[in-house]
Design an enzyme around this catalytic site. Structure first.
Site, PDB file in Angstrom:
ATOM      1  N   LYS A  20       0.716  -1.242   0.070  1.00  0.00           N
ATOM      2  CA  LYS A  20      -0.109   0.152   0.015  1.00  0.00           C
ATOM      3  C   LYS A  20       0.719   1.287  -0.152  1.00  0.00           C
ATOM      4  O   LYS A  20       0.687   2.278  -0.619  1.00  0.00           O
ATOM      5  CB  LYS A  20      -0.997  -0.110   1.248  1.00  0.00           C
ATOM      6  CG  LYS A  20      -2.070  -1.024   1.366  1.00  0.00           C
ATOM      7  CD  LYS A  20      -2.660  -1.080   2.848  1.00  0.00           C
ATOM      8  CE  LYS A  20      -1.751  -1.423   3.884  1.00  0.00           C
ATOM      9  NZ  LYS A  20      -1.193  -2.860   3.931  1.00  0.00           N
TER      10      LYS A  20
ATOM     11  N   ALA B 231       1.297  -0.468  11.579  1.00  0.00           N
ATOM     12  CA  ALA B 231       1.425  -0.531  10.252  1.00  0.00           C
ATOM     13  C   ALA B 231       2.980  -0.545   9.988  1.00  0.00           C
ATOM     14  O   ALA B 231       3.665   0.268  10.621  1.00  0.00           O
ATOM     15  CB  ALA B 231       0.816   0.647   9.530  1.00  0.00           C
TER      16      ALA B 231
ATOM     17  N   GLN C 231      -3.037  -1.945   7.400  1.00  0.00           N
ATOM     18  CA  GLN C 231      -3.413  -3.594   7.340  1.00  0.00           C
ATOM     19  C   GLN C 231      -4.133  -3.877   6.112  1.00  0.00           C
ATOM     20  O   GLN C 231      -3.980  -3.137   5.137  1.00  0.00           O
ATOM     21  CB  GLN C 231      -4.259  -3.659   8.609  1.00  0.00           C
ATOM     22  CG  GLN C 231      -3.365  -3.560   9.954  1.00  0.00           C
ATOM     23  CD  GLN C 231      -3.137  -2.053  10.345  1.00  0.00           C
ATOM     24  OE1 GLN C 231      -3.982  -1.225  10.428  1.00  0.00           O
ATOM     25  NE2 GLN C 231      -1.963  -1.728  10.861  1.00  0.00           N
TER      26      GLN C 231
ATOM     27  N   THR D 235      -6.640  -7.154  13.735  1.00  0.00           N
ATOM     28  CA  THR D 235      -6.151  -5.806  14.457  1.00  0.00           C
ATOM     29  C   THR D 235      -7.124  -5.179  15.079  1.00  0.00           C
ATOM     30  O   THR D 235      -8.584  -5.711  15.143  1.00  0.00           O
ATOM     31  CB  THR D 235      -5.151  -4.832  13.430  1.00  0.00           C
ATOM     32  OG1 THR D 235      -4.755  -3.929  14.420  1.00  0.00           O
ATOM     33  CG2 THR D 235      -6.044  -4.278  12.522  1.00  0.00           C
TER      34      THR D 235
ATOM     35  N   TYR E 102       5.669  -3.769 -10.525  1.00  0.00           N
ATOM     36  CA  TYR E 102       6.369  -4.904 -10.797  1.00  0.00           C
ATOM     37  C   TYR E 102       7.900  -4.740 -10.333  1.00  0.00           C
ATOM     38  O   TYR E 102       8.846  -5.224 -10.675  1.00  0.00           O
ATOM     39  CB  TYR E 102       6.632  -5.121 -12.267  1.00  0.00           C
ATOM     40  CG  TYR E 102       6.974  -3.755 -13.125  1.00  0.00           C
ATOM     41  CD1 TYR E 102       5.734  -2.984 -13.542  1.00  0.00           C
ATOM     42  CD2 TYR E 102       8.170  -3.395 -13.178  1.00  0.00           C
ATOM     43  CE1 TYR E 102       6.216  -1.633 -13.981  1.00  0.00           C
ATOM     44  CE2 TYR E 102       8.315  -2.063 -13.804  1.00  0.00           C
ATOM     45  CZ  TYR E 102       7.074  -1.350 -14.397  1.00  0.00           C
ATOM     46  OH  TYR E 102       7.399  -0.179 -15.051  1.00  0.00           O
TER      47      TYR E 102
HETATM   48  P1  GDP Z   1       2.453  -2.346   3.147  1.00  0.00           P
HETATM   49  O1  GDP Z   1       2.187  -2.356   4.519  1.00  0.00           O
HETATM   50  O2  GDP Z   1       1.138  -2.668   2.302  1.00  0.00           O
HETATM   51  O3  GDP Z   1       2.847  -0.896   2.407  1.00  0.00           O
HETATM   52  O4  GDP Z   1       3.438  -3.186   2.449  1.00  0.00           O
HETATM   53  P2  GDP Z   1       5.037  -3.169   3.130  1.00  0.00           P
HETATM   54  O5  GDP Z   1       6.020  -2.032   2.885  1.00  0.00           O
HETATM   55  O6  GDP Z   1       4.963  -3.825   4.517  1.00  0.00           O
HETATM   56  O7  GDP Z   1       5.547  -4.311   2.489  1.00  0.00           O
HETATM   57  C1  GDP Z   1       5.570  -4.522   0.960  1.00  0.00           C
HETATM   58  C2  GDP Z   1       7.041  -4.938   0.404  1.00  0.00           C
HETATM   59  O8  GDP Z   1       6.984  -5.535  -0.732  1.00  0.00           O
HETATM   60  C3  GDP Z   1       7.805  -3.668   0.867  1.00  0.00           C
HETATM   61  O9  GDP Z   1       8.995  -4.023   0.978  1.00  0.00           O
HETATM   62  C4  GDP Z   1       7.968  -3.264  -0.699  1.00  0.00           C
HETATM   63  O10 GDP Z   1       9.283  -2.499  -0.805  1.00  0.00           O
HETATM   64  C5  GDP Z   1       8.048  -4.303  -1.325  1.00  0.00           C
HETATM   65  N1  GDP Z   1       6.994  -4.040  -2.917  1.00  0.00           N
HETATM   66  C6  GDP Z   1       6.074  -3.361  -3.049  1.00  0.00           C
HETATM   67  N2  GDP Z   1       5.786  -3.404  -4.420  1.00  0.00           N
HETATM   68  C7  GDP Z   1       6.580  -4.421  -4.886  1.00  0.00           C
HETATM   69  C8  GDP Z   1       6.697  -5.037  -6.222  1.00  0.00           C
HETATM   70  O11 GDP Z   1       5.901  -4.667  -6.877  1.00  0.00           O
HETATM   71  N3  GDP Z   1       7.853  -5.826  -6.256  1.00  0.00           N
HETATM   72  C9  GDP Z   1       8.670  -6.207  -5.403  1.00  0.00           C
HETATM   73  N4  GDP Z   1       9.524  -7.034  -5.707  1.00  0.00           N
HETATM   74  N5  GDP Z   1       8.580  -5.533  -4.171  1.00  0.00           N
HETATM   75  C10 GDP Z   1       7.553  -4.707  -3.856  1.00  0.00           C
HETATM   76  P1  IMO Z   2       0.405  -2.986   7.366  1.00  0.00           P
HETATM   77  O1  IMO Z   2      -0.160  -1.489   7.330  1.00  0.00           O
HETATM   78  C1  IMO Z   2       0.464  -7.043   8.368  1.00  0.00           C
HETATM   79  C2  IMO Z   2      -0.957  -8.072  12.240  1.00  0.00           C
HETATM   80  C3  IMO Z   2      -0.426  -8.458  13.211  1.00  0.00           C
HETATM   81  C4  IMO Z   2      -1.240  -9.289  14.102  1.00  0.00           C
HETATM   82  C5  IMO Z   2      -2.420  -8.648  14.118  1.00  0.00           C
HETATM   83  C6  IMO Z   2      -2.755  -7.858  15.407  1.00  0.00           C
HETATM   84  O2  IMO Z   2       1.808  -2.670   7.253  1.00  0.00           O
HETATM   85  O3  IMO Z   2      -0.184  -3.456   6.098  1.00  0.00           O
HETATM   86  P2  IMO Z   2      -1.880  -5.749  16.349  1.00  0.00           P
HETATM   87  O4  IMO Z   2      -0.396  -5.222  16.657  1.00  0.00           O
HETATM   88  O5  IMO Z   2      -2.532  -4.778  15.157  1.00  0.00           O
HETATM   89  O6  IMO Z   2      -2.656  -5.867  17.552  1.00  0.00           O
HETATM   90  O7  IMO Z   2      -1.501  -7.194  15.450  1.00  0.00           O
HETATM   91  O8  IMO Z   2      -2.407  -7.789  12.874  1.00  0.00           O
HETATM   92  N1  IMO Z   2      -0.843  -6.935  11.646  1.00  0.00           N
HETATM   93  C7  IMO Z   2      -0.341  -6.549  10.418  1.00  0.00           C
HETATM   94  N2  IMO Z   2       0.011  -7.470   9.405  1.00  0.00           N
HETATM   95  N3  IMO Z   2       0.596  -5.759   7.881  1.00  0.00           N
HETATM   96  C8  IMO Z   2       0.215  -4.866   8.871  1.00  0.00           C
HETATM   97  O9  IMO Z   2       0.107  -3.477   8.522  1.00  0.00           O
HETATM   98  C9  IMO Z   2      -0.150  -5.203  10.192  1.00  0.00           C
HETATM   99  N4  IMO Z   2      -0.732  -4.634  11.225  1.00  0.00           N
HETATM  100  C10 IMO Z   2      -1.252  -5.537  12.246  1.00  0.00           C
HETATM  101  O10 IMO Z   2       0.830  -9.260  12.834  1.00  0.00           O
HETATM  102  O11 IMO Z   2      -1.227 -10.607  13.438  1.00  0.00           O
HETATM  103 MG    MG Z   3       3.370  -3.421   6.102  1.00  0.00          MG
END
Ligand code: GDP
Ligand code: IMO
Ligand code: MG
Length: 420
Positions: A16, A39, A221, A236, A400
């Site tokens: 996201k 998050a 999340q 959560t 990608y």
């Molecule tokens: P969010 O919490 O939804 O914002 O996602 P996170 O940042 O926790 O996890 C997504 C991970 O995938 C991060 O390390 C990003 O840098 C990476 N990422 C996002 N889009 C892509 C993609 O299209 N390809 C690859 N290889 N990595 C990506």
């Molecule tokens: P983003 O925004 C993935 C999961 C935790 C746990 C459950 C409850 O980066 O996508 P909490 O600490 O919220 O009480 O934990 O929710 N969890 C997430 N998993 N991405 C997140 O945020 C999360 N925020 C909470 O791992 O299973």
């Molecule tokens: Mg995340």
């Protein structure tokens, strides 16, 4: 003026942050409306990695501003940390952020409570230990502290005294944080935020500001972690869906677009049902290629195939009008890709879970598709069309790679393929 929301369509970490960052310079305001420092939204800017726990994923050099809405629970310590990182790279950037005075705070005792309760649970949720559950619990049970208390020290001290009385009778000496510790912590972080020149804002005034301009609402999340409709109790404590924008004074009817972000496969951190989960070498390979380790806790993410019943459920629950697929590059080079099309639930075949109960007993039924060399391969386009047909929502954008610029519209992807 356009209003758009971007939410996670799976169990979080769909990308996201990156997707919001891609769209962010088209919007005047980027608003976080729920969750807290649980998050972890990763963005890359000029080759450097930034992980936003509290801050909206705005582009440092753009004109857009960030808003932290009342539906969030604010971890002021984390906020200061994040702003300091940005300030050292982009001096003055903190003044682009505004916080709603109505928002509740995560306090040091909430983190302690999170630890205590998790350690006592027969089946731990696997929380991020960021104090999220206890902070939202206090909000609902009316033992919370709002941001505006920081500006009335007398009121704050009285509130802390009353709340501490209840907490200490509940936890006894298991709780080591005192009301004085919390007061000191709050004064310290307040001073640091003042130095950083962050802005405080009234939700009422901002409602009018947002209505006259373009706003992108950044979900946290994912739908399947939503307190009401996710895989309860392994969820959560906040709303992860587009309707969470109500905490900023908006109705989902005012949104022009609700994009659900999904990975080309599925991941989950923490405990709870995960019907398409895979193990062993196959899972390890995807985990390593996709660098599937939590952005907040560093925990290895559980990995599985794409789950269409779960996505159909997310579409209905969150009113998704379009999809953005990420991490398709991670599956490059696989011969075959498995996709779960249906669940068998207590002997019945279902294309969409009727309620969150179904996730706990579902047996996944798979289809197998041909893999792709890279995302310019026609088999990848077939994968996209297959998902669109099965879920009934278009995939409008494709990511990608982790960098913000590694993303394009589906139309451009098709044009590129035709020009090859
Ligand atoms: P969010 O919490 O939804 O914002 O996602 P996170 O940042 O926790 O996890 C997504 C991970 O995938 C991060 O390390 C990003 O840098 C990476 N990422 C996002 N889009 C892509 C993609 O299209 N390809 C690859 N290889 N990595 C990506
Ligand atoms: P983003 O925004 C993935 C999961 C935790 C746990 C459950 C409850 O980066 O996508 P909490 O600490 O919220 O009480 O934990 O929710 N969890 C997430 N998993 N991405 C997140 O945020 C999360 N925020 C909470 O791992 O299973
Ligand atoms: Mg995340």
């Amino acid at each position: 003026m356009k209003k758009m929301s971007i939410v996670g369509a799976q169990w979080g970490d769909e990308g996201k942050g990156k997707v919001v960052n891609y769209f962010s310079d088209r919007f005047e305001w980027i608003v976080r409306f729920s969750g807290g420092a649980n998050a972890g939204h990763t963005i890359y800017y000029k080759g450097k990695k930034y992980v936003n726990h509290m801050l909206p994923s705005i582009m440092p050099n753009s004109k857009s501003k960030g808003f932290l809405g009342a539906g969030m629970v604010l971890d002021l310590e984390k906020l200061v940390e994040e702003l300091n990182v940005l300030e050292s790279d982009f001096p003055g950037m903190s003044s682009k952020f505004y916080i709603d005075l109505e928002a509740f705070l995560v306090l040091p005792w909430h983190k302690e409570e999170d630890e205590i309760i998790e350690s006592m649970r027969k089946k731990p949720i696997g929380t991020t230990k960021r104090g999220i559950g206890p902070a939202y619990t206090d909000k609902v049970s009316r033992e919370g502290i709002k941001l505006y208390y920081l500006f009335d020290e007398k009121m704050l001290k009285e509130r802390l005294k009353d709340i501490y009385y209840l907490k200490s009778s509940q936890y006894g000496n298991k709780l080591t944080t005192s009301k004085e510790d919390v007061f000191e912590y709050l004064m310290k972080t307040k001073n640091e935020l003042e130095k950083l020149k962050i802005n405080y804002a009234s939700a009422v005034e901002m409602g009018n500001v947002f209505r006259s301009t373009s706003v992108l609402f950044e979900g946290a999340q994912g739908v399947l972690l939503d307190l009401d409709f996710g895989t309860y109790p392994f969820v959560t404590s906040s709303s992860c869906m587009a309707h969470g924008v109500s905490s900023v004074g908006f109705s989902t009817f005012e949104l022009d677009e609700v994009y659900g972000v999904l990975k080309a496969y599925t991941t989950r951190v923490g405990s709870g049902p995960f019907p398409t989960e895979i193990f062993g070498e196959e899972a390890d390979k995807i985990r390593e290629l996709g660098k599937e380790y939590g952005a907040t806790t560093g925990r290895p993410r559980r990995v599985g195939w794409l789950d269409l019943p779960a996505l159909r459920y997310a579409k209905i629950r969150s009113g998704l009008t379009g999809l953005v697929i990420t991490k398709a590059d991670v599956l490059n080079g696989l011969d075959k890709i498995k996709v779960c099309t249906h669940y068998e639930v207590n002997g019945k075949i279902k294309d969409t879970p009727s309620s969150s109960y179904d996730f706990f007993v579902a047996k996944p039924i798979y289809d197998e598709l041909k893999g792709w060399k890279d995302t310019n391969d026609i088999n990848f386009l077939k994968y996209l069309s297959y998902i669109e047909e099965q879920i009934g929502v278009d995939i409008d954008y494709i990511s990608y790679g982790p960098k913000t610029e590694e993303m394009c519209s589906k139309n451009n992807l098709i044009l590129n393929m035709e020009n090859k």
